[in-house]
Structure formats: C-alpha cells, structure tokens
Design an enzyme around this catalytic site. Sequence first.
Site, PDB file in Angstrom:
ATOM      1  N   CYS A 161      39.486  47.913  31.112  1.00 34.38           N
ATOM      2  CA  CYS A 161      38.923  47.837  32.466  1.00 34.38           C
ATOM      3  C   CYS A 161      39.859  48.352  33.557  1.00 34.38           C
ATOM      4  CB  CYS A 161      38.501  46.406  32.773  1.00 34.38           C
ATOM      5  SG  CYS A 161      37.385  45.761  31.516  1.00 34.38           S
ATOM      6  N   HIS A 294      39.845  42.683  41.535  1.00 33.27           N
ATOM      7  CA  HIS A 294      39.239  42.901  40.221  1.00 33.27           C
ATOM      8  C   HIS A 294      37.958  42.055  40.199  1.00 33.27           C
ATOM      9  CE1 HIS A 294      38.818  44.081  36.141  1.00 33.27           C
ATOM     10  NE2 HIS A 294      38.884  42.851  35.688  1.00 33.27           N
ATOM     11  N   HIS A 331      30.172  45.227  36.555  1.00 33.85           N
ATOM     12  CA  HIS A 331      31.492  45.540  36.014  1.00 33.85           C
ATOM     13  C   HIS A 331      31.341  46.754  35.094  1.00 33.85           C
ATOM     14  CE1 HIS A 331      35.409  45.559  34.540  1.00 33.85           C
ATOM     15  NE2 HIS A 331      35.534  44.339  34.065  1.00 33.85           N
TER      16      HIS A 331
END
Lengths: 401, 345
Positions: A161, A294, A331
């Site tokens: 990620c 994040h 995400h």
Amino acid sequence: MTGKRIAITGLGIFCGAGKDIPAFADALLGGKSGIAPLDLFDVSPFPAQIGAQVKDFDPLDHFARKTAARLSRADQFGVIAAGEALRSSGILGQAGPYDLGVVVGAGAAGMFQSEQWLKEHLAGRKGHPNLLRGILPDKTTTVIAETYRLGGYQGTITTACSSSATAIGWGADLVATGRLQGVVCGGADTLSLLTFAGFNSLKVVDPEPCAPFSLGRQGISLGEGAAFMVLEDAEAASRRGAQIHGYVLGYAAEGEAYHMTAPEPSGMAAARVMNSALRTAGVDPAEIGWVNAHGTGTPLNDVVESKAMKLVFGDRVGEVPLVSTKAVTGHCLGAAGAIEAVSTVIALGRGIIPRTLHFRGRDPECDLDYCHDGPRPGSSAIAMSNSFAFGGNITSVVFSR
Amino acid sequence: MRTASLDIVVTGLAAVSAAGVGLEPLALAVQEGRSCLRPLPAVDDPSLLWGIADGFRANDFMPPLKARKFDRCSLMAVAAAGMALRDAGIDPKTHNAERIGIVLGCGFGGIANSAEFLAGYFSAGVEGLAPMLFPNTVANAAASNASIEQGFKGPNITIVQRFSSAETALEIACRFLQEGRADVMITGGVDELTPLMIEGFRAAGQLKRFASGFGEGCGLLVLERRDAAALRGASTKGSIDDVRSLGLLLPGEEEEGLGRLLPQEITPCPISLSGTADLCPPLVQRLPESGRIELHRITGRSLAMGGLALVALFLTLREGEQGLHLAASPEGPYVAIQVRGGSPV
C-alpha cells in the site's frame, strides 16, 4: 532530498471517484464518495459488498480492440492516467525520449485476470494465455513506457500500500540528481478477488462505507484506480513555460521491522518516517498545514497514526488536521499513495483542506482534528501524505504548492 | 541514465542457489562452468532443465514453527540477509538498526501464496480462505520479513522489474547510501520456482523461450560508503564504480540508447550477462568474446537473478580487477554496472 527542486507539471487520475482530474477534484473537494455496491466479480459470499470500483468502464473507449486484449485492467488504468498527466504537462516532444522515464508503484496488478486463469487451471480447463500477461506489476510500467516512448528509465516499486508513494519519491530523486529531465510516476491497481477475499479474511473490511478515525469504524473499503504526476526540474519547467501544480520537497521510505500486518503500536516508527521525510524536504514540522493520512479506517491503524502525529507535531498537533481521503476513493492499495498524493496537490493548489467523510461519532482514541465537519480553507503551502503498508513498509512524501 | 561518482564498496555477500547454500558452492560451480540445472519430476518434459535450490533447508536457519509462517522467497531472503550481514561483520543488534536498509529485487514473490490462498476459495468458498497465507501474497514480503527477522529499520523497498529487478534495486540502494539515508544497504534479488509457475510459463508459450532453464535462489550484497566501511575497519569484496540504466531501446534509436547505457570503451574484463542480455544481439555484439560469465547456464535464469550474478562476479574478480555486469529484459529495462574486485575476495 538533495539536488534540483522538483516541480509537478502534470497530473492524471482514473479511479472510482473520478475519471479525470476535473471530475476527481469535484468529488474530493465536494465530499462525494466513490464507494458503492461492487459488480466487478461476485461479492455475495462476503459480509462487505461495497468498494470504490471504476464503473461504466469500457476499454474500447480508450484502446483499439487488439491493444485492449493484451492489457490487464491495471495496465489500462495506468496508461489512461499517465496519459492525462503527460498531456497536461506538455513535456512529450519537449524532452528527448531517452531523457524521460517512468516509475510505477503497483500492487496486485493483473491479478484480476490471472486469478481467472487459475480458476480455469484448477478446474482442468485451459485459460486464455492473455489472462496471464499482466500478472507481474512491471507490465504496467513497460506498457506506459512503450505507449508514450519513455526510453530513459523503467522502475516498478512493489511495497504493497505504500508502493506508489515511494514511486513518486524515487521519481523525484531521479530528476533531482539530473539523471532524467522528466518522469511520469504514480501507481495503478485494480480490485481483484485475491485482495477482496484477503482483506475480508483478515476481518478488516467495513460492511458500510469506511469511516476513518470515527467511532465504530470496522475497517477499509477497497477501491481501484490509477494516478500519476509528471515531475521535472523546476527551473527547466519554468523555462519552457510549463504550468506548475506544486512541488515534491522530499520523502522517506523505511521499514518498521515489527510485524507483517500490524502497525508498530506506539506510533514511533510512523513518526520516524514522517520526521525523515520532513528532514529530507528541509521542512520544519511547524510549516506543515495538514497531513493526508494513510487513514484506512481500521481500528488499529487510525489510532497508531494519531499517536505518530502527536510525536511529530507535539503541542501543535491540534492545529494540524489529519485528513483521510480514503472515504472518497476507497483504499486503492498499490495506487493509494499516488491517488492521495494527487489529492494533496489538488487541495494545496486550491487552498482547501478536504473533508474526512462518514463521521459516525467521536472515538476517544482518535482525538485530533480530522476535518470531519467539512472542507475548510487552508492557507498553508505545505502538506505531507502518509502511506503505510503490509510488511511495515512506510512512506511519507512532502508536497508544497 | 547514469548514477555518477559512486564511492560504494561491497562488504558482504550471500548466496542461495542451485549450486548450494553459501558462497563456496557458487564460486566452485562458476569456476568449473558446471551446470547445476536438472529435470524436475513435476514437469513431464525431461529435456527442460531447472535450477532448484534444493540444498536450502529453512530449518537450518530457524525453528520449524517459525519457518511455517513464511513463503519460500521470504525464507531464502531471511537466511541470506543473515549470512550477508555476518559476512560483512555487521550485527544489527549492536549497529544502529535505523541506519541499515534493504532494497530487494523480487520476481514472482508472493505468487505461490496468492495461488494457494485463491485455490482455497475456489475449492471451498469463504470457508476455504486461510488468512495466514494472505500477508505473504505481496512481493515485498521477502524484504519485509528479512527486516523483521534480522531487525533492521532503515529504507525498505522491493522492486519487480522483469529480468532487471535486482539491478534496479541495487541502483536505488546506491543512491540511498550516497544521499546518507542509510549507512548500510542490503541489496540483490530473490526468486522462487514452483510447479504452478512452470504451468503458467507453459500456458503463456514461454517454455521454449526465456522461461526454459528458470531457476530460484537469493543473491545479496552488503553495500556501504567507502569511508564508513573504512571507519569500522571492514574488508571489502569489491566496489560499485558506475551504474547506468535505460528504460527501452527505441526502434530506430538503438544506437543512441546503447551509447548512453554502455561505457565508451569496454576493455577485456569479466563480463557478467544477466537476465536476457545474452539474447540481445545489439548488446552482445559490442562486447569482447572472452571472459563472459553467463550464470543462467549454471544456476538458472530468473527475474531477480542479477543478485546471484553480481555475487558470482565479485567471487570471480581478482583484487583491483575491473568487471562489467549487464542485465536486460526483452522489453527493457537495461542496466550496466561497472565493478572492481576488492581485497580480500
């Protein structure tokens, strides 16, 4: 980061919240979420059945039939978003092809197609070989290089990620050292059964649209897309009259060395990478106006990131909003860092701090300012974007307008 | 594209390959020019040879219960990182762990776990999902597990870039040292080879092309700035003098591309050909005929084989002797690394 000052001269995006920069900017600053029911594959066996899928996508709107057939969904998204960034920069034709390069941060890449081949194989049938063509994430990089004749460099970063945030940092480094005149860097990733089932199996997917930093949050909403930016030596960009959207001031990419899936709980590792990024950028924490978090919406991540903010900003932490744009975009895994970087640059350019959508109530462990109330004017010229990944691969990038 | 003014030395090496575990078996196989490739029982064509690192046993490096949680790439990377640091005389427990980093090339890492995880779902639905498998489906699992197990917290990046994965990783590691982001960088490559991958190569029509003779293993180098290595009294295995890379050879503009990639004069020296460099006529035509090391004939070709190939090159070089490492992929990129032998090797 030592060397030349790095200007952002092109932006491109293709994701569930918007298929180009103007549409995406409207969604980001207008608080319109791209999270909706999924229909890319069968999600009926899972408790969560939503995500930020790119809807109404026909590859033939963008590619010839033969080309579309040899590209994975991730390759297609990458070529489209990198193309928007390159066109808006005007750099093609202004620099020689060997002076331009591409750096892509990638995640599951062509897994959406490859897992269909696996299913056929396990059933004793022959899957079409094209299904395997995009299994490696570097395919996206090569296709972008070939499509736009970028001969100087190809690099593909695969740190889950944080991949595409690191790709932007490394792309900036390649220009800062004078090794390239310009680079298109960012990331592309798509929804796949592998990642959807995987995060569901870890029980970190929220059945409702993700609610970062909010009471009762249950985890992430997955998404897909691609985002890219063109980076150049600022002086050269000014000389050729390019529009400058902002600057990459510095970055850091480090390892927590703690756990494959859990963040280091004290927040010290996350604070370390944020401080490293500030140091390489030559920026004092007092200059940071807000942080693009994040901010996945998992119970653990949001608390740890909030703790890290306190370690970095100390008494000033209440004045530095920590905003998660994942409630808008989902995400997007390998593409997440780039999508958030583009979000940060757009918001800095407009002088607006975006909103963290989907507030469900105040969590006592998340006690900072998350802009849950709505977007607001932001006068600061500098913001930071965090990307934290599986394996403790953590990256922060500092941008200015 | 050139990374100029390098002053970086190699202070540690490690190898896991079809030749065996450790540096000596690899050095011996290269010296003898002996192929370690062999047919695989799982593949029904005995004319196809593969480089399986079957001498590697994870339990030689960690307890079986711990080993169970890693994929094979991670197992090899964890073990090799430990070997490389020991070879360099660095103990992460006494060194500043935040100043030790890793940039690792990894080809198909994570795919074996991805396939196993999905196979569970395809056979038994949600009940068949094994959450333990999912974390290691990412390509960065090997580098991350190595950092977790060996305890280094500096820069941590994984590269997948066709047959130049390890060389691309090394280029970043060099830059991080130059920029002072770390004092010690572990770099190189790791790959595994599974029967399902071979089935995939077959389905994609690659068995008679690049995938024939695929191998697995891990080759790592410990890099430091020369002054930092000297300060701690380290012996050097060699130096990295120059790194040049190129994204594509553009049709009609190959000459300019190769001119940017290769040194102006290539003096006769050991030349390591990695990836598919041996299959790239415009590249090999510019090289002297003698002194070529083609590791894929010995331990197998793989995407991140550049790590092992560089280790093999350093094991071959005499003190002060110049060497050149060239990596290529059919679709690019291309990387040229000039090195020099150190003392003692």
